[in-house]
Design a protein around this motif. Sequence first.
Motif, PDB file in Angstrom:
ATOM      1  N   ASP A  31      -1.829 -14.102   2.036  1.00 50.43           N
ATOM      2  CA  ASP A  31      -1.901 -12.970   1.111  1.00 50.43           C
ATOM      3  C   ASP A  31      -3.088 -12.046   1.384  1.00 50.43           C
ATOM      4  OD1 ASP A  31      -3.325 -15.259   0.166  1.00 50.43           O
ATOM      5  OD2 ASP A  31      -3.583 -14.277  -1.760  1.00 50.43           O
ATOM      6  N   LEU A  58       2.338 -10.249   3.337  1.00 52.27           N
ATOM      7  CA  LEU A  58       2.622  -8.923   2.799  1.00 52.27           C
ATOM      8  C   LEU A  58       3.966  -8.424   3.321  1.00 52.27           C
ATOM      9  CD1 LEU A  58      -0.894  -7.267   3.166  1.00 52.27           C
ATOM     10  CD2 LEU A  58       0.150  -8.184   1.099  1.00 52.27           C
ATOM     11  N   GLU A  59       4.635  -7.600   2.520  1.00 50.28           N
ATOM     12  CA  GLU A  59       5.992  -7.172   2.830  1.00 50.28           C
ATOM     13  C   GLU A  59       6.117  -6.482   4.192  1.00 50.28           C
ATOM     14  OE1 GLU A  59       9.591  -4.594   0.829  1.00 50.28           O
ATOM     15  OE2 GLU A  59       7.882  -5.150  -0.394  1.00 50.28           O
ATOM     16  N   TYR A  60       5.204  -5.596   4.506  1.00 55.90           N
ATOM     17  CA  TYR A  60       5.333  -4.896   5.792  1.00 55.90           C
ATOM     18  C   TYR A  60       5.111  -5.847   6.970  1.00 55.90           C
ATOM     19  CZ  TYR A  60       0.304  -4.452   6.785  1.00 55.90           C
ATOM     20  OH  TYR A  60      -1.010  -4.698   7.074  1.00 55.90           O
ATOM     21  N   GLN A  62       6.009  -9.039   6.814  1.00 62.04           N
ATOM     22  CA  GLN A  62       7.272  -9.777   6.851  1.00 62.04           C
ATOM     23  C   GLN A  62       8.304  -9.003   7.658  1.00 62.04           C
ATOM     24  OE1 GLN A  62       8.632 -10.562   2.874  1.00 62.04           O
ATOM     25  NE2 GLN A  62       6.926 -11.905   2.404  1.00 62.04           N
ATOM     26  N   PHE A  63       8.351  -7.699   7.447  1.00 61.11           N
ATOM     27  CA  PHE A  63       9.275  -6.842   8.188  1.00 61.11           C
ATOM     28  C   PHE A  63       8.976  -6.916   9.684  1.00 61.11           C
ATOM     29  CE2 PHE A  63      10.193  -2.694  10.101  1.00 61.11           C
ATOM     30  CZ  PHE A  63      11.565  -2.630   9.885  1.00 61.11           C
TER      31      PHE A  63
END
Length: 80
Positions: A31, A58-60, A62-63
């Motif tokens: 995180d 973090l989401e980006y 993960q992408f």
Amino acid sequence: MRLAGHLTGAQVPDLLAACAGGTERPRVELDELMSADVVGLDALLRVEERGAMLVGLLEYLQFELEALRRRRPDGHDRSR
């Protein structure tokens, strides 16, 4: 273990060594990880494939991890 800041090729050997030791499934808290280069992302995929649990990415990131997973040389999308 907790990763914070930036994960680059320079930190990868330490990450791989830390995840290789022990008998329990490694839990990698992400995180506070702000960025990772392609070498760092590949290392995260490798430790995950070896059984580590990646938590809080973090989401980006993960992408980016999913995009790298799809581009793997074997052509398999390992996210499924």
